[in-house]
Design a protein around this motif. Structure first.
Motif, PDB file in Angstrom:
ATOM      1  N   LEU A  38       0.833  -1.204   0.000  1.00 41.16           N
ATOM      2  CA  LEU A  38       0.000   0.000   0.000  1.00 41.16           C
ATOM      3  C   LEU A  38       0.867   1.253   0.000  1.00 41.16           C
ATOM      4  O   LEU A  38       2.010   1.238   0.468  1.00 41.16           O
ATOM      5  CB  LEU A  38      -0.925   0.014   1.217  1.00 41.16           C
ATOM      6  N   VAL A  39       0.310   2.330  -0.531  1.00 42.54           N
ATOM      7  CA  VAL A  39       0.960   3.641  -0.487  1.00 42.54           C
ATOM      8  C   VAL A  39      -0.093   4.678  -0.112  1.00 42.54           C
ATOM      9  O   VAL A  39      -1.294   4.393  -0.087  1.00 42.54           O
ATOM     10  CB  VAL A  39       1.590   4.016  -1.853  1.00 42.54           C
ATOM     11  N   TRP A  40       0.381   5.886   0.173  1.00 40.33           N
ATOM     12  CA  TRP A  40      -0.511   7.000   0.496  1.00 40.33           C
ATOM     13  C   TRP A  40      -0.559   7.974  -0.672  1.00 40.33           C
ATOM     14  O   TRP A  40       0.458   8.247  -1.302  1.00 40.33           O
ATOM     15  CB  TRP A  40      -0.026   7.715   1.758  1.00 40.33           C
ATOM     16  N   VAL A  41      -1.747   8.484  -0.965  1.00 35.75           N
ATOM     17  CA  VAL A  41      -1.940   9.386  -2.105  1.00 35.75           C
ATOM     18  C   VAL A  41      -2.762  10.579  -1.650  1.00 35.75           C
ATOM     19  O   VAL A  41      -3.709  10.444  -0.858  1.00 35.75           O
ATOM     20  CB  VAL A  41      -2.672   8.672  -3.269  1.00 35.75           C
ATOM     21  N   ALA A  98       3.279   8.458  -1.686  1.00 34.73           N
ATOM     22  CA  ALA A  98       4.380   8.201  -0.761  1.00 34.73           C
ATOM     23  C   ALA A  98       4.223   6.843  -0.106  1.00 34.73           C
ATOM     24  O   ALA A  98       3.101   6.344   0.092  1.00 34.73           O
ATOM     25  CB  ALA A  98       4.443   9.286   0.314  1.00 34.73           C
ATOM     26  N   ALA A  99       5.358   6.248   0.236  1.00 33.80           N
ATOM     27  CA  ALA A  99       5.338   4.971   0.946  1.00 33.80           C
ATOM     28  C   ALA A  99       4.943   5.166   2.408  1.00 33.80           C
ATOM     29  O   ALA A  99       4.329   4.282   3.015  1.00 33.80           O
ATOM     30  CB  ALA A  99       6.716   4.314   0.857  1.00 33.80           C
ATOM     31  N   ALA A 100       5.274   6.318   2.971  1.00 39.21           N
ATOM     32  CA  ALA A 100       4.954   6.612   4.372  1.00 39.21           C
ATOM     33  C   ALA A 100       4.053   7.834   4.445  1.00 39.21           C
ATOM     34  O   ALA A 100       4.292   8.842   3.758  1.00 39.21           O
ATOM     35  CB  ALA A 100       6.236   6.862   5.160  1.00 39.21           C
ATOM     36  N   LYS A 101       3.053   7.768   5.289  1.00 43.47           N
ATOM     37  CA  LYS A 101       2.071   8.842   5.408  1.00 43.47           C
ATOM     38  C   LYS A 101       2.723  10.164   5.776  1.00 43.47           C
ATOM     39  O   LYS A 101       2.358  11.229   5.268  1.00 43.47           O
ATOM     40  CB  LYS A 101       1.014   8.457   6.438  1.00 43.47           C
ATOM     41  N   CYS A 160      -3.941   3.578  -0.639  1.00 43.55           N
ATOM     42  CA  CYS A 160      -4.337   2.850  -1.850  1.00 43.55           C
ATOM     43  C   CYS A 160      -3.358   1.722  -2.136  1.00 43.55           C
ATOM     44  O   CYS A 160      -2.227   1.717  -1.640  1.00 43.55           O
ATOM     45  CB  CYS A 160      -4.351   3.792  -3.066  1.00 43.55           C
ATOM     46  N   ARG A 161      -3.786   0.809  -2.967  1.00 40.80           N
ATOM     47  CA  ARG A 161      -2.879  -0.223  -3.439  1.00 40.80           C
ATOM     48  C   ARG A 161      -1.805   0.410  -4.319  1.00 40.80           C
ATOM     49  O   ARG A 161      -2.096   1.248  -5.178  1.00 40.80           O
ATOM     50  CB  ARG A 161      -3.630  -1.282  -4.252  1.00 40.80           C
TER      51      ARG A 161
END
Length: 365
Positions: A300-303, A311-314, A328-329
Motif C-alpha cells: 500500500l501507499v498513500w496518495v 508516498a510509501a509513508a504517510k 491505496c494499493r
C-alpha cells in the motif's frame, strides 16, 4: 495501448471498476462460457460496491463486443455510467480481476495490450507505393502514384533500346524519390520509430537509396506484401506485428539495462524501492517506471488529491501540508501517478526489483 488514452482516464474522479478476463473464442461453447464468466465477475464487482449504473454500462460493453479470434483477453474500466477503457488483450490474463477502487487498475493492461510503436509501412512498386502510418494520435493512409510509362525494361538493342532503358531507370528513380519523400513526411508526423519497406525488391531498394541517412536507420525490409491484385495483406500484417513486437522488446530491455547501469553508479540516475521511487515521483524526476506486479504484490501507499503526490509513508505527505490522504494499493496508484506525470512505464518480471519497483530518473534526487 496509447498512453494518451490512459492519461485521460487518470484525470477522472472515480471510483473505478476494473475488470480483466479471458475472452477467448476457441471452443464451440465459448459464448456460453463467457456469459457465465461475466456473471461471476459482475457479482464480485457488486460485492465490492460497484454502482448499478456502472454495472449496467459494463453489461452493455460485454454484450456489444464482437467475438475475439482464438486466445484473447479483455480489459474494461468503467466510471459512473461510462466505460472509459475497453481493450482487447493479446492473451488472456493469468488471473481474472474484478476491482472497485478510487483509482483505475491499469497494470495488466500495460503488460498485455499490444505495444504502441509509431511506424510507417511502405508497400512499393516501380510506379509508386501505398503508405500506412500509425502513431499516438491514430492512423493514416496515403498513396503515391508516380509516372507509369515507361517503367519496365524491354528486350532489344541499338540506340533506341538504350534510350528506352535510360528512360525506364529515370522514371523509376523519380517515383522512388517521391515515395521516399512522402515516407519521411509521414514518419515525421507520427514520430515513427520503425519504417517498414515491402513490395517489389528493386522498388524497395530504390526507395531506400532515396531516403536520408536518418530515415535509413529506421528501415526494416520485408519480403511479404505487394500492390498487385491478389496480394493478400495477411502475411505482411503478421510480419509487421512481429517486427514491432521485437522493436518494443528491444526498447524494454534497453530501459532495464539503463536502470542496472545507473543503479550501480555512484550518484546514478536510478531509484529502487517504494520510498525512493515515490520520492522521485513527487519531485517529477521519473523518466520511466519499472514495475513487477508479482513482487509488488498487495503493498500500500498513500496518495493525496493530486495523483503524482504519492508516498510509501504517510508522514512524507503530511510534511508537505497535504490535507486529504488516502491509502491505496501501490499497483493502482503508481501507474496512475506515472501517467499523470507524463512518464513511461515498463512492466517487468523476475528482475529482482526492491519491493517490485524502480525508476530511471531524469535528474538526481
Amino acid at each position: 495501448m496509447q498512453s494518451s488514452t490512459l492519461r485521460d482516464v487518470t484525470v477522472r474522479e472515480g471510483p473505478f471498476a476494473s475488470v480483466y478476463f479471458d475472452n477467448s473464442h476457441d471452443t464451440e461453447d465459448a459464448a456460453a462460457r463467457l456469459e457465465l464468466r461475466w456473471r461471476s465477475l459482475r457479482k464480485r464487482l457488486a460485492d465490492e460496491g460497484a454502482q448499478e449504473r456502472t454495472l449496467t454500462a459494463l453489461d452493455a460493453a460485454v454484450a456489444a463486443a464482437p467475438p475475439s479470434e482464438g486466445k484473447a483477453g479483455r480489459a474494461l474500466v468503467a466510471e459512473g455510467n461510462e466505460v472509459v477503457l475497453d481493450e482487447e488483450l493479446v492473451e488472456p490474463p493469468l488471473r481474472e480481476v474484478a476491482r472497485v477502487a478510487p483509482q483505475p487498475y491499469l497494470l495488466p493492461l500495460l503488460r498485455l495490450a499490444p505495444a504502441v510503436v509509431p511506424h510507417v509501412v511502405v508497400v512499393a512498386d516501380r510506379t509508386g507505393a501505398d503508405l500506412f502510418a500509425s502513431g499516438e494520435d491514430g492512423a493514416e493512409q496515403r498513396t503515391v502514384q508516380g509516372e507509369d510509362h515507361p517503367v519496365h525494361k524491354v528486350r532489344g538493342g541499338g540506340s533506341a533500346y538504350w534510350n528506352i532503358q535510360h528512360r525506364v531507370e529515370a522514371v523509376a528513380e523519380r517515383n522512388a524519390a517521391e515515395v521516399a519523400q512522402e515516407a519521411v513526411k509521414l514518419a515525421d508526423s507520427v514520430g515513427a520509430e520503425v519504417l517498414v519497406l515491402a513490395g517489389e525488391v528493386q522498388a524497395r531498394a530504390q526507395v531506400r537509396d532515396e531516403l536520408a541517412p536518418r530515415g535509413k536507420e529506421k528501415v526494416v525490409e520485408l519480403e511479404e506484401g505487394g500492390r498487385a491484385d491478389g496480394s493478400g495483406p495477411e502475411a505482411l500484417e503478421a510480419e509487421v506485428r512481429r517486427v514491432l513486437a521485437e522493436h518494443a522488446e528491444c526498447g524494454r530491455q534497453d530501459v532495464i539495462d539503463r536502470f542496472r547501469a545507473e543503479q550501480g553508479r555512484e550518484g546514478g540516475l536510478a531509484a529502487d524501492g517504494l520510498a525512493r521511487t515515490t520520492a522521485a515521483l513527487r519531485s517529477g524526476a521519473v523518466e520511466t517506471l519499472l514495475i513487477d506486479a508479482d513482487s509488488l504484490a498487495d503493498r500500500l501507499v498513500w496518495v493525496s488529491g493530486e495523483p503524482t503526490q504519492v508516498a510509501a509513508a504517510k508522514e512524507d505527505l503530511e510534511l508537505s501540508g497535504t490535507e486529504t490522504l488516502t491509502e491505496c494499493r501501490a499497483d493502482e496508484a503508481l501507474p496512475v501517478a506515472v501517467l499523470a506525470e507524463g512518464a513511461d512505464i515498463v512492466p517487468v518480471s523476475g528482475e529482482g526489483l526492491t519491493e517490485g519497483v524502480g525508476a530511471v530518473l531524469r535528474f538526481a534526487v
